[in-house]
Enzyme design. Sequence first.
Site, PDB file in Angstrom:
ATOM      1  N   ARG A 196      -3.776 -28.514  26.587  1.00  0.00           N
ATOM      2  CA  ARG A 196      -4.477 -29.721  26.148  1.00  0.00           C
ATOM      3  C   ARG A 196      -4.276 -29.869  24.643  1.00  0.00           C
ATOM      4  NH1 ARG A 196     -10.633 -29.305  26.415  1.00  0.00           N
ATOM      5  NH2 ARG A 196     -10.395 -29.295  24.162  1.00  0.00           N
TER       6      ARG A 196
ATOM      7  N   TYR B 142     -13.048 -24.951  18.231  1.00  0.00           N
ATOM      8  CA  TYR B 142     -12.845 -23.770  19.082  1.00  0.00           C
ATOM      9  C   TYR B 142     -11.384 -23.466  19.443  1.00  0.00           C
ATOM     10  CZ  TYR B 142     -13.002 -27.596  22.491  1.00  0.00           C
ATOM     11  OH  TYR B 142     -12.772 -28.758  23.150  1.00  0.00           O
TER      12      TYR B 142
ATOM     13  N   HIS C 180     -11.228 -32.603  24.278  1.00  0.00           N
ATOM     14  CA  HIS C 180     -11.606 -32.806  25.687  1.00  0.00           C
ATOM     15  C   HIS C 180     -11.743 -34.297  25.976  1.00  0.00           C
ATOM     16  CE1 HIS C 180     -13.818 -32.862  29.431  1.00  0.00           C
ATOM     17  NE2 HIS C 180     -14.860 -33.398  28.825  1.00  0.00           N
TER      18      HIS C 180
END
Lengths: 352, 326
Positions: A256, A269, A260
């Site tokens: 990814r 993160y 998100h």
Amino acid sequence: MTIIAEFSIEYLQCLDKNANLVGDLPSFAKDNAQLINLYELMVLNRTFDTKAINLQRTGKMGTYASTLGQEAVFVGIGHAMKKTDVLVPYYRDYGALLQRGATMKQILQYWGGDERGSDYEECREDFPLCVPIATQFLHATGVATAMKYRKQKRAVVATGGEGASSEGDFYEALNVAGQWQLPVVFVINNNQWAISVARQSQTGCQTIAQKAIAGGMPGIQVDGNDVIAMRDCVNQALQAARTGKGPTLIEAVTYRLCDHTTADDASRYVPKEDLDKAWQEEPIKRLQTYLETEKLWDKNKEDALIKQCQQQVSQAVEDYLNIEPQAVSAMFDYMYETLPKSLQQQRGLADL
Amino acid sequence: MAEITLVEAVTQALAYEMQRDENVILLGEDIGLNGGVFRATDGLYKKFGADRVMDTPLAESMLAGLAIGMAAQGLKPVVEFQFMGFIYPAVDQLVNHAARMRNRTRGRLTCPMVARAPFGGGIHAPEHHSESTEAMFAHIPGLKVIIPSSPARAYGLLLAAMRDPDPVIFLEPKRIYRIVKQNVPDDGKALPLEQCFVLREGSDITLISWGASMHETLQAATQLEQQGVSAEVIDVASIKPLDMDTILNSVAKTGRAVIIHEAARSNGVGAEITSVINESGLLSLLAPVQRVTGYDTVMPYMKLEKHYIPSVEKIVNSAISTLEFA
């Protein structure tokens, strides 16, 4: 002690991360036009994705789930499907949905907060983008059950993330699909992140693909940044499903490269070095390099494609921004086929 | 014609509709050769085969999810959840998908499914087998919640549920599965879903109930009659959508109402009915609406369950106190 069962998980890749051909090309990929088509679809996808994020950032659309870096997974799926198959997508799956006949305008409309965005005009049987994690896998088994009951030679593809493979509904879907040998292909987009939970924190399984074994079906891991392998893998699984050979679980390994959703900040993160490394392996550049090596692509073609994609996306955005708002009464009008009297009363009191 | 029980009326309705419509498919645990743990599908497996009476793996969310997918393809899945206490894994599917499919696709995909579940206490069942949580589903927009209380209504309402184009939660009061028998002609005639049934006309007080508690409510009405009180008795039957017209018309006539339900008291369907009576029928009330209900406790195990379930005596006492209010 004796071994009573043994299993293995195969890994499929056609182009390695440096765009070198690994083994033989699948037969479809020997047609250059098909490869170029896959490339164009991925570029269109990314152009659309970039614009969608921009629309959210400028307040013209709601929260949006980007598909950056994962284009090969969904484009490969859509390319392998027949019109008569059914797609049961999750919220990041535009690459397949757009090939099914859903429009960019409608995807923007959906994320723009308008239910009509899921009223696809061409792919009437396909499910809308699914938000509650993993629930869609069970819908796919239901659609596949209907196909099997009617003895149809078609199949279903359901998509989800690797986080979804931790959900009960995922396991329940694999179990019934394996037991009933349903014509369904489950594709897990293993993009390494379920919001902020890393793949290695999600499951103790060595691969997601091996979860298929417990369901009683083959599981295969594929390089999800290799659209050729991806398309081939889904195609084979679909052919098996359509011809009564049962379901398959495909784990597409990708990364990814985006947050998100637009409501997330992955820099909190995701280790930067991991992200930098992932950018070196991303699917569009990989196929582009291969096409250039094969003398099938050059800068002129690239420039023309980018221009064409931007025009298409701009038109979709313009169409989206010019959509007539829904009547307020629409919130009532699709609750039931016939509106119950109590709801008719509420409809009468609403600010219409 | 032989008289049949409520559970036999369920079987009769399923068989009728399966014969009439090949899209009707039954799904559930132990519903095949075994005929279901309450025998609601008795004989259907032999008659219609494994393709249409599908014994599934043991997974409740799967049952609902399968049905949603099948319904989107134009089939009419009728799911049996073995007990309402085990329906909760399916709540995600029922609330997030079954109830919303029509709305979120603007009518492109719909969910014409029926979820059947035996519910309620009084049969000395083990833990988790006796709850009444109809209000949970009644709160969800997009669902319909139907509860029959007699063999004839079980037959007619289940037929209607199967013919309805939207998802229906069909809750079967298992305590009265076999205590009443009726002649139920197998004529395929459905009853309306959005309608209460006036089981007994009266002029002094309206007793409103549904499901197994109808049984005690009717007995209470008989006892009240012996005391000179004329009670009108309404079987709500359609918990969602509610037919408040019938209830309000009755209360306009009697001026007094007692609502009886086995489910826990707080936030129960009785509260909603009371609220609408207050909103739209306050001036016809001669006394506050009373409720006779289960308690806000965990449903007790079988040793205590009779103290939880509304009794004839509690219903009569509540009616008398309502009648004695000023």
